[in-house]
Design a protein around this motif. Structure first.
Motif, short mmCIF file in Angstrom:
data_model
loop_
_atom_site.label_atom_id
_atom_site.label_comp_id
_atom_site.label_asym_id
_atom_site.label_seq_id
_atom_site.Cartn_x
_atom_site.Cartn_y
_atom_site.Cartn_z
N ILE A 1 3.80 7.01 -0.79
CA ILE A 1 4.09 7.78 0.42
C ILE A 1 5.46 7.47 0.99
CG2 ILE A 1 1.66 7.98 1.06
CD1 ILE A 1 2.05 5.73 3.04
N ARG B 1 2.09 1.72 -3.48
CA ARG B 1 1.01 2.07 -4.39
C ARG B 1 0.57 3.52 -4.20
NH1 ARG B 1 -1.61 -2.12 -3.75
NH2 ARG B 1 -2.89 -1.53 -1.97
N GLU B 2 0.55 3.98 -2.97
CA GLU B 2 0.11 5.34 -2.70
C GLU B 2 1.23 6.36 -2.82
OE1 GLU B 2 -1.65 5.20 1.12
OE2 GLU B 2 -3.19 3.74 0.55
N GLU C 1 0.82 -1.20 0.00
CA GLU C 1 0.00 0.00 0.00
C GLU C 1 0.86 1.26 0.00
OE1 GLU C 1 -2.59 -0.34 3.31
OE2 GLU C 1 -3.86 -1.88 2.39
N ALA C 2 1.97 1.22 0.75
CA ALA C 2 2.87 2.38 0.78
C ALA C 2 3.44 2.66 -0.60
CB ALA C 2 3.99 2.14 1.79
#
Length: 296
Positions: A280, A277-278, A274-275
């Protein structure tokens, strides 16, 4: 003889009334002091009526009161804990959000993260058992290191002094290295997690112009990617391919040691995916296998 001036002088008598030992000014000072104390205790009462996160946001606002940073924070709908303070007593419009406190994960998120951790731990156990059983991998057991990092399950394939994974100064994997990567691909494919691949070299400079350990480490990581795909890994499952040259040695006391030449595979956990993909992750931050390099 001159004319005698018979004008009588006018004498004005003023009665001075003294008030007390030091006059009456102390009463004014005392009234100001009492008013200031009332305002101070009213402020303390209002602060006590706030919840912890609201006090933290208020503190952050006074540390950085810029109107151009952060987003407006809506007034609390329930200030205090039965004190009777109305939500409109203090208006928090314009206060920045607290960016240092991430939102609490929901119960469903916690369940997914726990399942993800258990899946990676099960994968590590399955890989260790498969390595013990596999005739192709058993001779290279000492060159395969596995552990759990903040990003997921890390698998390091390191060089041995007399058993390198690649030809000298080349990105071409030797036959046994291809076999190891393809065997691992078949096992890793049992989980849906995506994979990060990182190449490392030792500190010996290459005797080639316009081609350094940076290019070599990246090319070796890409060669490992191709071998995984040949072993059955879907191309979309590869999340990241990185070359770190000799910047993260395995043996820090001996930068030219053979063990510093290695390929690192990380089966990413859900949080790391998720990190990525986003977007961040901090720009320039090395991947987890760099941050978690083994201690000497």
């Amino acid at each position: 003889m001159g004319v005698e001036d018979k004008t009588q002088p006018i004498i004005v008598k003023k009665k001075v009334v003294q008030g007390g030992h030091h006059g009456g000014s102390w009463k004014v000072a005392f009234a100001d002091f009492a008013l200031a104390m009332m305002a101070f205790f009213l402020l303390l009462w209002l602060l006590a009526a706030l919840e912890a996160d609201e006090r933290a946001a208020l503190s952050e606002y006074f540390q950085n009161p810029s109107a151009f940073e952060g987003r407006a924070m809506a007034p609390s709908q329930a200030i205090g804990d039965g004190t009777g303070a109305a939500p409109s007593i203090i208006d928090f419009e314009g206060l920045p959000d607290r960016h240092d406190v991430p939102p609490e994960p929901s119960e469903a998120d916690e369940t997914l993260l726990e399942e993800d951790r258990e899946r990676l731990e099960s994968l590590q156990e399955a890989l260790e058992e498969a390595i013990d059983r596999s005739q192709a991998l058993e001779p290279f057991k000492d060159q395969l290191l596995m552990d759990i990092t903040p990003e997921g399950l890390r698998i390091q394939i390191i060089d041995a002094e007399n058993r390198p994974m690649f030809a000298t100064a080349s990105a071409r994997p030797l036959d046994h290295a291809s076999g190891i990567l393809r065997e691992l691909a078949g096992l890793i494919n049992e989980v849906p997690n995506r994979i990060s691949i990182t190449g490392h070299t030792d500190a010996r400079p290459l005797q080639r112009e316009d081609y350094t350990n940076w290019e070599l480490s990246t090319d070796r990581a890409n060669a490992a990617r191709r071998e995984l795909i040949a072993g059955g890994t879907e191309p979309e499952q590869i999340a990241r391919v990185v070359g770190l040259s000799d910047t993260v040695p395995f043996d820090r006391n001996n930068p030219e040691a053979a063990v510093n030449r290695r390929i690192t595979l990380i089966v990413l956990n859900q949080e790391a995916e998720e990190a990525m993909r986003e977007g961040i992750e901090t720009e320039g931050t090395p991947p987890a296998d760099a941050l978690d390099a083994p201690e000497d």
